[in-house]
Design an enzyme around this catalytic site. Sequence first.
Site, PDB file in Angstrom:
ATOM      1  N   LYS A   1       1.792   7.743  23.082  1.00 20.88           N
ATOM      2  CA  LYS A   1       2.430   8.738  22.197  1.00 20.88           C
ATOM      3  C   LYS A   1       3.111   7.437  21.151  1.00 20.88           C
ATOM      4  O   LYS A   1       4.052   6.503  21.276  1.00 20.88           O
ATOM      5  CB  LYS A   1       2.794   9.557  22.596  1.00 20.88           C
ATOM      6  CG  LYS A   1       3.406  10.280  20.742  1.00 20.88           C
ATOM      7  CD  LYS A   1       4.393  11.340  22.084  1.00 20.88           C
ATOM      8  CE  LYS A   1       5.005  12.142  21.080  1.00 20.88           C
ATOM      9  NZ  LYS A   1       6.099  12.804  21.441  1.00 20.88           N
TER      10      LYS A   1
ATOM     11  N   LYS B   1       5.687   5.718  25.562  1.00 28.89           N
ATOM     12  CA  LYS B   1       5.993   6.395  24.238  1.00 28.89           C
ATOM     13  C   LYS B   1       7.106   6.070  23.282  1.00 28.89           C
ATOM     14  O   LYS B   1       7.971   5.403  23.765  1.00 28.89           O
ATOM     15  CB  LYS B   1       7.307   7.788  24.823  1.00 28.89           C
ATOM     16  CG  LYS B   1       7.208   8.495  23.726  1.00 28.89           C
ATOM     17  CD  LYS B   1       8.222  10.395  23.544  1.00 28.89           C
ATOM     18  CE  LYS B   1       8.583  10.922  22.199  1.00 28.89           C
ATOM     19  NZ  LYS B   1       9.557  12.433  22.768  1.00 28.89           N
TER      20      LYS B   1
HETATM   21  C1  PBG Z   1      10.637  15.791  22.396  1.00 26.76           C
HETATM   22  C2  PBG Z   1       9.529  15.406  21.312  1.00 26.76           C
HETATM   23  C3  PBG Z   1       9.716  14.406  20.503  1.00 26.76           C
HETATM   24  C4  PBG Z   1       7.612  14.249  20.080  1.00 26.76           C
HETATM   25  C5  PBG Z   1       6.604  14.957  21.421  1.00 26.76           C
HETATM   26  N1  PBG Z   1       8.316  15.694  22.468  1.00 26.76           N
HETATM   27  C6  PBG Z   1       9.990  14.524  18.820  1.00 26.76           C
HETATM   28  C7  PBG Z   1      11.008  13.154  19.418  1.00 26.76           C
HETATM   29  O1  PBG Z   1      10.353  12.620  19.808  1.00 26.76           O
HETATM   30  O2  PBG Z   1      11.351  12.494  18.823  1.00 26.76           O
HETATM   31  C8  PBG Z   1       6.893  14.203  18.778  1.00 26.76           C
HETATM   32  C9  PBG Z   1       5.620  14.825  18.822  1.00 26.76           C
HETATM   33  C10 PBG Z   1       4.715  14.931  17.191  1.00 26.76           C
HETATM   34  O3  PBG Z   1       5.244  13.462  16.201  1.00 26.76           O
HETATM   35  O4  PBG Z   1       3.772  15.495  17.340  1.00 26.76           O
HETATM   36  N2  PBG Z   1      11.419  14.096  22.823  1.00 26.76           N
END
Ligand code: PBG
Length: 326
Positions: free
Chosen positions: A250, A197
């Site tokens: 992601k 991520k």
């Molecule tokens: C929580 C999380 C996030 C997303 C999924 N889980 C945001 C982040 O890490 O700031 C992003 C999902 C999206 O942008 O659609 N940590």
Amino acid sequence: MNIPYPQKRPRRLRASDSIRALVRETCIKPADLINPFFVISGKGIAEPISSMPGVCRLSVDTLLIEVGQLVELGIPAVLLFGIPVYKDARGSSAADPQEAVQQAVTAVKDKYPAISVITDICLCEYTDHGHCGLVKEGKILNDQTLELLAEVALSHVRAGADAVAPSDMMDGRVAAIRAALDSEGFEERAIISYAAKYASAFYGPFREAAGSAPQFGDRRSYQMDPANVREALREVLLDEEEGADVIMVKPALAYLDVIRAVRETVNLPIATYNVSGEYAMVKAAAANGWIDEQQVILEQLTAMKRAGADMVFTYHAREAARWLSD
Ligand code: PBG
């Protein structure tokens, strides 16, 4: 003029719909898609999110209506994010069984037992500072956060979640959550790890939707540097070792090479998350009449699968499934 005619003619296999169908290498179908939802407490609520046209924050009752439509369309799973009633420094509301997400899990499983319910495990929506872990003197604490994440995961599986998806990026969270679930008899519930991520600007609209923007600093001390791919493979291998059942990359579109590299490295199923900013860009361009929305979305989803993803988390799930079943 003596121009040679081609000896090989790839165009033969592009001549008609039927021949193209026969040689198509990648196919996207409703069963590949997972629809994320934002759930809040209350009744009859569908609050639009301005940067994500077509996506709303839903209360449990309105969520059930939307889930019913997905079931009809053959979408096999949903991902639930909670928007809590209260926030504090420890993100206490994240593990509260009375909160929206736990209530939603139970309600969806009661009404639609066949659909898989996945929950996002993180603290950022629940902490007043907006970080994904505990904070001390401006630093995000790793090990002290693990126990909280395990508690959150337990509260979700107790409510009925089939799988939990940790998105916090603390080291060791998959092992911590696996141990907690196993110790309470939930050894059959899966972990879908947001393994690779990235610290991405494409999460912007999500943070509006979930009210989870960090109140100081950014997430670069725990989410990955967009410049790295070998590091993604290290993360993925660690999560596999710790017991992840599915590996996620992601965001999706700017990271198709990472999906491909992960595909070539592990044999676990791979998910990718077509995130909020990717969704917002398509919707904005389509609203201006600059692109053909349907074709662009299906092309993007196909590309994610072609890169090596088995499943895609996407806010386009419902519309894409409709087009695919036409
Ligand atoms: C929580 C999380 C996030 C997303 C999924 N889980 C945001 C982040 O890490 O700031 C992003 C999902 C999206 O942008 O659609 N940590």
